[in-house]
Write a protein that holds these residues in place. Structure first.
Motif, PDB file in Angstrom:
ATOM      1  N   ASN A 100     -12.799  15.518  45.814  1.00 56.15           N
ATOM      2  CA  ASN A 100     -14.138  14.931  45.786  1.00 56.15           C
ATOM      3  C   ASN A 100     -15.171  16.051  45.683  1.00 56.15           C
ATOM      4  O   ASN A 100     -15.305  16.869  46.588  1.00 56.15           O
ATOM      5  CB  ASN A 100     -14.383  14.099  47.049  1.00 56.15           C
ATOM      6  N   ARG A 101     -15.906  16.074  44.606  1.00 56.81           N
ATOM      7  CA  ARG A 101     -16.889  17.134  44.341  1.00 56.81           C
ATOM      8  C   ARG A 101     -18.125  16.914  45.209  1.00 56.81           C
ATOM      9  O   ARG A 101     -19.022  16.154  44.878  1.00 56.81           O
ATOM     10  CB  ARG A 101     -17.249  17.125  42.863  1.00 56.81           C
ATOM     11  N   VAL A 102     -18.172  17.599  46.354  1.00 54.19           N
ATOM     12  CA  VAL A 102     -19.280  17.412  47.288  1.00 54.19           C
ATOM     13  C   VAL A 102     -20.396  18.437  47.084  1.00 54.19           C
ATOM     14  O   VAL A 102     -21.506  18.259  47.591  1.00 54.19           O
ATOM     15  CB  VAL A 102     -18.792  17.474  48.751  1.00 54.19           C
ATOM     16  N   ASP A 103     -20.106  19.517  46.362  1.00 49.38           N
ATOM     17  CA  ASP A 103     -21.099  20.560  46.109  1.00 49.38           C
ATOM     18  C   ASP A 103     -21.342  20.646  44.600  1.00 49.38           C
ATOM     19  O   ASP A 103     -20.499  21.151  43.863  1.00 49.38           O
ATOM     20  CB  ASP A 103     -20.604  21.908  46.641  1.00 49.38           C
ATOM     21  N   PRO A 104     -22.503  20.168  44.129  1.00 49.30           N
ATOM     22  CA  PRO A 104     -22.757  20.183  42.686  1.00 49.30           C
ATOM     23  C   PRO A 104     -22.875  21.595  42.126  1.00 49.30           C
ATOM     24  O   PRO A 104     -22.761  21.789  40.904  1.00 49.30           O
ATOM     25  CB  PRO A 104     -24.084  19.421  42.553  1.00 49.30           C
ATOM     26  N   TRP A 140     -19.335  15.029  41.114  1.00 49.45           N
ATOM     27  CA  TRP A 140     -20.537  14.935  41.941  1.00 49.45           C
ATOM     28  C   TRP A 140     -21.374  13.748  41.500  1.00 49.45           C
ATOM     29  O   TRP A 140     -21.657  13.555  40.323  1.00 49.45           O
ATOM     30  CB  TRP A 140     -21.358  16.217  41.837  1.00 49.45           C
ATOM     31  N   MET A 141     -21.754  12.921  42.475  1.00 49.42           N
ATOM     32  CA  MET A 141     -22.668  11.809  42.238  1.00 49.42           C
ATOM     33  C   MET A 141     -23.638  11.754  43.412  1.00 49.42           C
ATOM     34  O   MET A 141     -23.239  11.936  44.559  1.00 49.42           O
ATOM     35  CB  MET A 141     -21.904  10.483  42.112  1.00 49.42           C
ATOM     36  N   GLU A 142     -24.900  11.493  43.122  1.00 51.26           N
ATOM     37  CA  GLU A 142     -25.921  11.482  44.163  1.00 51.26           C
ATOM     38  C   GLU A 142     -25.636  10.407  45.204  1.00 51.26           C
ATOM     39  O   GLU A 142     -25.640  10.651  46.400  1.00 51.26           O
ATOM     40  CB  GLU A 142     -27.296  11.258  43.539  1.00 51.26           C
ATOM     41  N   SER A 143     -25.401   9.188  44.756  1.00 49.54           N
ATOM     42  CA  SER A 143     -25.096   8.065  45.652  1.00 49.54           C
ATOM     43  C   SER A 143     -23.985   7.229  45.032  1.00 49.54           C
ATOM     44  O   SER A 143     -24.246   6.161  44.461  1.00 49.54           O
ATOM     45  CB  SER A 143     -26.345   7.207  45.892  1.00 49.54           C
TER      46      SER A 143
END
Length: 226
Positions: A177-181, A207-210
């Protein structure tokens, strides 16, 4: 045949709930019945219905048929701190045995896919002698590991995978899960993890904002689980 998994993470705030909701949503969209348990949750807010946890509510929304909140999250703690500390401060007994009993009530629903979500990482304490890893061990559940893709993730993921194996449990799969863009060399890190983790990769979530459950579900593969 019903499938039950314990969901853990390489750290706190790396998207365990978001990934769990995505897995459950994908199962629902495939016509499967679903259930979830968040046996203990800290950081709950007071409502007209009592203490409610945002993560547990997100899991509840993906349960089909619907399940009462109290069954999903039997131990709700108000302070947004480590569960064992919150439980001590709020005078709530916390033990592996009591949490396992609550989980078994959810298992009795016999849904096609049931997820039990931990809190924080693999070794989060429940009390002076037990951790959430003991809960997974007591229930003898295979484990899904959520890897928060950021600097240090390789070390955290490999140590967590080693701890799961040392506790005698199966790592059924893992999710990146890409938590750091702004993570440097994300593709290279992901490739290293795929090479070194001896379990199926269930997906790479960008990465997704929400991120919504359906957006996450589109990135995941249920095949190794079902």
């Amino acid at each position: 045949m019903s499938k039950v998994y314990f969901v853990t993470g390489t750290d706190t705030e790396i998207g365990k709930t978001t990934m769990s909701a995505g897995l459950l949503h994908k199962a629902r969209m495939s016509g499967l019945s679903t259930a979830a348990a968040k046996p203990v949750a800290a950081g709950c807010e007071r409502s007209r219905d009592g203490l409610r946890n945002e993560d547990a509510l997100a899991l509840q929304a993906q349960c089909e048929p619907a399940i009462d909140y109290a069954l999903i999250n039997p131990i709700a703690l108000e302070a947004a701190i480590a569960p064992h500390i919150a439980a001590q401060e709020e005078g709530v007994p916390l033990s592996c045995e009591s949490l396992a009993e609550g989980c078994r009530r959810v298992f009795a629903l016999d849904r096609d896919l049931t997820l039990v979500e931990g809190a924080g990482g693999w070794r989060v304490p429940l009390n002076d002698t037990q951790t959430l890893a003991d809960l997974a061990g007591t229930l003898r559940l295979p484990v899904i590991m959520v890897v928060g893709m950021r600097l240090g993730c390789i070390n955290h993921a490999l140590l967590t995978a080693e701890a799961i194996a040392a506790d005698g449990l199966q790592l059924a799969g893992w999710i990146a899960n890409r938590v750091d863009p702004d993570m440097s060399r994300p593709d290279e890190n992901f490739a290293t993890l795929r090479q070194l983790i001896k379990a199926p990769c269930l997906g790479l979530v960008p990465w997704m904002e929400s991120p919504s459950p359906d957006q996450v579900a589109a990135c995941l593969d249920l095949t190794p689980l079902i």
